[in-house]
Design a protein around this motif. Sequence first.
Motif, PDB file in Angstrom:
ATOM      1  N   TYR A 195       0.703  -1.470   0.248  1.00 50.70           N
ATOM      2  CA  TYR A 195      -0.206   0.087   0.090  1.00 50.70           C
ATOM      3  C   TYR A 195       0.740   1.244   0.576  1.00 50.70           C
ATOM      4  O   TYR A 195       1.782   1.385   1.087  1.00 50.70           O
ATOM      5  N   GLU A 225      -5.046  -8.400   7.821  1.00 49.02           N
ATOM      6  CA  GLU A 225      -6.621  -8.041   7.901  1.00 49.02           C
ATOM      7  C   GLU A 225      -6.748  -9.829   8.341  1.00 49.02           C
ATOM      8  O   GLU A 225      -6.147 -10.129   8.137  1.00 49.02           O
ATOM      9  N   GLU A 292      -3.243   1.089  -3.456  1.00 46.42           N
ATOM     10  CA  GLU A 292      -3.208  -0.085  -3.045  1.00 46.42           C
ATOM     11  C   GLU A 292      -3.132  -1.280  -4.343  1.00 46.42           C
ATOM     12  O   GLU A 292      -3.855  -1.110  -5.012  1.00 46.42           O
ATOM     13  N   GLU A 305      -7.219  -0.942  -5.735  1.00 49.90           N
ATOM     14  CA  GLU A 305      -7.543   0.633  -5.435  1.00 49.90           C
ATOM     15  C   GLU A 305      -7.300   2.203  -4.961  1.00 49.90           C
ATOM     16  O   GLU A 305      -5.587   1.974  -5.048  1.00 49.90           O
TER      17      GLU A 305
END
Length: 355
Positions: A195, A225, A292, A305
């Motif tokens: 990222y 995550e 991302e 993203e």
Amino acid sequence: MTKININDMLTSYDKKSLTIATVCSHSSLQIFNGARKEGFKTLGISIGEKKKFYDAFPLGKPDEFFIVDKYKDILKFTDELKEKNVVVIPHGSFVEYLGADKFLTLDIPTFGNRNGLLWESDRNKERKWLEGAGLTMPQEVKNPKDIDKPVIVKYHGAKGGKDFFIAKTYEEFQKRIKKNRSFIIQEFVMGTRYYLHYFYSPIQDNAYKLSKGSLQLLSMDRRDETTIDEVQRLGSIAELEELGIHPTFVVTGNIPIVMRESLLPKVFKMGEDVVEKSLKLFGGMIGPFCLETVVTEELQFKVFEISSRIVAGTNPYVAGSPYSELIQHDMSTGRRIAQEIKYAAKKNLLEKILT
Ligand code: AMP
């Protein structure tokens, strides 16, 4: 496009006495800390009561709390906030809690180009922007019946990856999809996630030069995550799915990371292309943004993203990152934002970085 005129908003402002404000959440500790380092007053908008845990972080605590009952009430107090010469710094929670439509018309000078929101919050527009800039995105699967390799299903407006799922076949998709929710299906890209946190200044030429202004790379992170990132502690994903246990993609934290140095030219090229395209599409991003990405084994970047504001992945770097240390000692993204505002105020360029 926002109807708000920044020059009108700034007419009553004392530009030598600006207050940097944001909602107490997300990356606010870093924003207040960075503003404080640059000599700004700070104001934390908080819901219901002042947040007690800020007392434990005196250097990340705002000078003043501004308490509202609910986020939407911010709209009622814009005059009061403007009397305090407030410049608002948007972050993910701020935009989400207020609502993108309300945020677009918020009558307070706001750091960055709010029109970018229309492009990043609509997945079709986002694709047009990123692919139009020459970046490679994960392939989209338009018809679930065409699923013939692992895909990730993403719901629109999902908070932090909630309910996203992996499917390898149409049958699996049918079993898991929640009816009445709009979604997109993307190829699940195998690789390592990075990222990338950039900062684009349209008004300073002292970094990687673009057609207008210049670009910096301030840091990068990997998101942590749950449960996908630790699911293997209980067995392989295939084994677990047999038991009806499916991995989820809910963000719980951020892990600092550096990238092999030979990839940096590509990182800058992607940043450059996405900014240049934004200049053509909506007048240009301003300030921090994040791509991302997944890096494949061919060392190709696939970008899934973009966020055109500070992201929580910059939070490991309150005291600088391995990249920002090569620009200036002790510079977080929060501090860099404050520096941009300070520079613009001094040079009478505030209308170029606020909307
Ligand atoms: P997003 O809401 O698009 O940021 O996605 C949430 C999380 O899902 C990301 O942080 C990744 O871990 C994962 N993810 C999203 N898109 C992909 C993809 N195309 N391939 C693999 N993983 C993905």
